[in-house]
Design an enzyme around this catalytic site. Structure first.
Site, PDB file in Angstrom:
ATOM      1  N   ASP A  69       0.866  -1.170   0.000  1.00 42.72           N
ATOM      2  CA  ASP A  69       0.000   0.000   0.000  1.00 42.72           C
ATOM      3  C   ASP A  69       0.912   1.233   0.000  1.00 42.72           C
ATOM      4  O   ASP A  69       2.119   1.135   0.232  1.00 42.72           O
ATOM      5  CB  ASP A  69      -0.957  -0.011   1.196  1.00 42.72           C
ATOM      6  CG  ASP A  69      -2.185   0.866   0.937  1.00 42.72           C
ATOM      7  OD1 ASP A  69      -2.121   1.731   0.033  1.00 42.72           O
ATOM      8  OD2 ASP A  69      -3.210   0.704   1.629  1.00 42.72           O
TER       9      ASP A  69
HETATM   10  C1  BGC Z   1      -5.176   3.086  -0.099  1.00 40.87           C
HETATM   11  C2  BGC Z   1      -5.213   2.041  -1.184  1.00 40.87           C
HETATM   12  C3  BGC Z   1      -5.023   2.699  -2.529  1.00 40.87           C
HETATM   13  C4  BGC Z   1      -3.739   3.491  -2.532  1.00 40.87           C
HETATM   14  C5  BGC Z   1      -3.443   4.162  -3.848  1.00 40.87           C
HETATM   15  C6  BGC Z   1      -4.007   4.022  -0.217  1.00 40.87           C
HETATM   16  O1  BGC Z   1      -4.183   5.127   0.595  1.00 40.87           O
HETATM   17  O2  BGC Z   1      -5.191   2.453   1.164  1.00 40.87           O
HETATM   18  O3  BGC Z   1      -6.426   1.341  -1.142  1.00 40.87           O
HETATM   19  O4  BGC Z   1      -5.064   1.742  -3.554  1.00 40.87           O
HETATM   20  O5  BGC Z   1      -3.827   4.471  -1.519  1.00 40.87           O
HETATM   21  O6  BGC Z   1      -4.258   5.233  -4.067  1.00 40.87           O
END
Ligand code: BGC
Length: 713
Positions: free
Chosen positions: A245
């Site tokens: 993540d």
């Molecule tokens: C989220 C993810 C997301 C990523 C990219 C993170 O803050 O937890 O679900 O895919 O950002 O935007």
């Protein structure tokens, strides 16, 4: 590019041709947006993740975008995309085909926008109704959530887009998510949250898995050897790659050796880009063998070949907005849940002459949940300017106004008042045949709701309107369970979730009976927070929207309180009744079950029965099979279901096969599912708390592993 070779063989050939620098380029992505004075990387699409093409090898750029409800970015340029309703709506349909269709729609839009990786496939179990991201996920039951998300992944990947199951694992709260440790006994995890992932991965075969921000039993998910190496890659034999993540990486060698394959946007979100210089140093020092770097690269390449990214590169093309909105509309129509319908107040008759439509910006559109998954509507935000102005806001409204859709259906006129002036709403309701009150609860990634209370005096509004007009219908646009102190006073309640791109039209069709409600709750709806395993979430809330956090976020959250007994199993174990049970949902007719027979055949538990539509209208039923294992203290588990459409008076014979893992317990010593010999109880449910038909059946002992367990849904 020899398509007669397998994805593994093709990946191996590319790997052999790569330089070390090329390998180190593939195992990290850049942030695809301009931010903090840093320009957008050349070639990026203004989205979450980007890795430049390597033309020498014929490797395309990796273009990654969020997420499960539609192509969430790029939104800054206002180009927009089609929003599905909440993931909970799709889960509530109990319909794997519908989940597939939604996935295929958003996958096709991603493709047309030039992406090849969709960060979509959220399957964290709902352990708390206040978790700010519940709307992105698929509820509290591992079999339902895993089946629905697995099919959504299949749909996405049918478009030659790599899907990403996330957030692995136990990312069940947003408060303090960067550090919070989810404490859960490994066996309980295997039978609950990890089972949802296991099922979804088994069905959908996603090319990528995203490890979560949080820690699990004290160890960060993205450097957690147990989660990544032992469970995912060893026990489940997962051949794809693990991406982090955004801001979830805390080490180079440790993360790499624990099983992380690609660092996402580390230059913005991590303390340093771990998978560049620090990891090169770890290879040089011998902490990380070169073979591990090659394994990371091989896994990424394999997914690109396996999902057809190499053979069918994304081609920018205009979206088919009308056809795509129809997919979103079908999902909402199948997933909205009719919670209450006293004296058959619904469906509404088209002969109505006056309808009061109150609140919820129903004159302009329908609400969307916030954060990285929020899909900017193609025609722009229908209600701009609401707080919070910045991340995870602003709240988007899909421009599908329920008011206009209701007006198209009544003989007289539907009139609107926004609900802020309660006296005006009462006045309008008192002079109308019926009142439809739209209430809303905006939730978003990055914070949890401190409680289940609707904000902005909406409880007072509903109570006052219901007093003025007994024919009051409440439509909920929300993240999940809310207090409904006025429930006994209103005629009907429709859970519409975040209703998606064509939500207004779908809601009107449901209210007027053009389509019968058929959703069933994918979670238990508690009466209040005191019924939950953890009545408080320390630090939950968001000051910018008038919900100031109370107290410090905790360092850890104890999921051992309920263990694997998430949701309805917790309620059964505690002997308490929720407001609405898991699986509950009304429609405009009613169904009965008869002639239940359970048999053990070819190593499978098959339950056969008759379903009859005993009402006067056609409708869709979701008979649910629950099984209780023989050992003491077991709670019943959803083991299968059917979704069946029946005409008035029609009876159909139905068979449901129980998923083998649901009949078993996870045994950590041999890493297999063990079914105990003994007497199993089988119950046929209208929900997890209302049964019609049961049987006892003796099953022999048995065992299955990941490759032998799955039952085709
Ligand atoms: C989220 C993810 C997301 C990523 C990219 C993170 O803050 O937890 O679900 O895919 O950002 O935007």
């Amino acid at each position: 590019m020899n398509t007669s070779l397998s994805a593994d063989q093709r990946a191996e050939l590319v790997l052999k041709a790569m330089t070390q620098d090329e390998k180190f380029r593939l195992i990290r992505t850049d942030f695809g947006e301009a931010r903090d004075g840093k320009p957008m990387p050349v070639g990026a699409l203004d989205s979450a993740g980007y890795m430049p093409a390597i033309p020498r090898l014929g490797l395309p750029a990796l273009q990654e975008t969020d997420a499960g409800l539609g192509v969430a970015r790029p939104d800054l340029s206002g180009k927009g995309a089609t929003a599905l309703p909440s993931g909970l709506a799709t889960a509530a349909s109990f319909d794997p085909q519908l989940a597939f269709a939604g996935g295929a729609m958003i996958g096709a839009e991603a493709r047309r926008k030039g992406f090849n990786i969709l960060l979509a496939g959220g399957v964290d179990l709902q352990r708390d109704p206040r978790n700010g991201r519940n709307f992105e996920y698929a509820g509290e039951d591992p079999l339902l959530a895993g089946t629905i998300v697995g099919h959504a992944v299949q749909g996405i990947q049918s478009q030659h887009i790599v899907a990403t199951i996330k957030h692995y694992a136990l990312n069940a709260l947003e408060t303090g998510r960067q550090t919070l440790s989810s404490q859960l006994d490994p066996k309980a995890a295997r039978e609950s949250d990890l089972l949802a992932f296991e099922i979804a991965i088994g069905i959908g075969h996603p090319g990528a898995v995203m490890c979560a921000y949080n820690r699990v039993n004290g160890v960060y998910a993205c450097e957690n050897d147990w989660l990544l190496n032992q469970v995912l890659k060893h026990d489940w034999a997962y051949p794809g790659f693990v991406m982090s993540d955004w801001g979830a990486v805390h080490s180079a060698g440790k993360a790499a050796m624990a099983g992380l394959d690609q660092e996402s946007a580390g230059e913005f979100f991590d303390a340093t880009v771990y998978f560049d210089k620090p990891l090169r140093a770890a290879v040089a020092s011998g902490e990380v063998p070169q073979a591990r770097i090659d394994d990371m690269v091989r896994r990424i390449l394999r997914s690109l070949f396996a999902e057809g990214v190499m053979d069918h590169p994304s081609q920018p093309a205009p979206l088919d907005a009308v056809a795509d909105a129809a997919v979103a509309q079908r999902a909402e129509e199948a997933g909205a849940v009719l919670l209450r319908n006293e004296h058959d107040l619904l469906p509404l008759a088209p002969t109505l002459t006056s309808v009061a439509v109150i609140g919820g910006h129903a004159d302009r559109g329908v609400l969307t949940g916030g954060g990285s998954s929020a899909v900017m509507p193609i025609a722009g935000n229908a209600v701009p300017g609401l707080a919070p102005p910045d991340w995870p806001g602003p709240p988007y409204y899909q421009p599908s106004a329920p008011l206009a859709a209701i007006n198209r259906r009544v003989q007289g006129k539907a009139q609107f008042t926004d609900g802020r002036d309660i006296a005006a709403a009462v006045q309008l309701a008192a002079h109308s045949d019926v009142a439809v009150v739209f209430v809303e609860q905006w939730a978003a990634e990055s914070f949890d709701l401190p409680d289940m209370t609707l904000p902005n005096h909406q409880d007072a509004l509903v109570a006052a309107v219901a007093k003025a007009n007994p024919h009051t219908i409440v439509v909920l646009e929300n993240n999940g369970p809310v207090h409904m102190p006025w429930l006994g006073q209103v005629g009907a309640v429709l859970e519409a979730w975040y209703p998606g791109a064509a939500g207004g039209e779908a809601i009107a069709r449901l209210l007027f009976g053009e389509v019968a409600p058929s959703g069933r709750l994918p979670f238990s709806w508690p009466r209040d927070e005191s019924q939950l395993p953890r009545p408080q979430i320390p630090g939950a809330g968001m000051a910018a929207i008038g919900l100031p956090p109370q107290g410090q976020p905790a360092d850890s959250v104890d999921y051992n309180i309920e263990g694997a007994d998430v949701g309805y199993r917790w309620f059964q174990r505690r002997g308490i009744e929720p407001l609405f049970p898991f699986g509950h949902g009304l429609t405009y007719t009613h169904f009965g079950y008869d002639k239940l027979q359970a048999q053990w055949k070819d190593g499978r538990l098959i339950v056969a029965f008759d379903v009859s539509n005993r009402g006067k209208r056609a409708g869709v039923d979701v008979p649910q099979l629950y099984v209780t294992l023989p050992a003491n203290g077991q709670t019943r588990r959803l083991a299968g279901w059917n979704r069946i459409s029946l005409k008035a008076g029609e009876t159909r014979h139905v068979e449901v096969t129980a998923d083998a893992r649901i009949l078993a317990s996870y045994d950590s010593a041999p890493h297999t599912w063990q079914r105990a010999a003994g007497r199993y109880q089988v119950q046929l449910g209208h929900s997890a708390a209302a049964f019609e038909g049961s049987a006892m059946i003796d099953l022999p002992a048995g065992e299955c592993s990941v490759s032998t367990c799955s039952t085709p849904p």
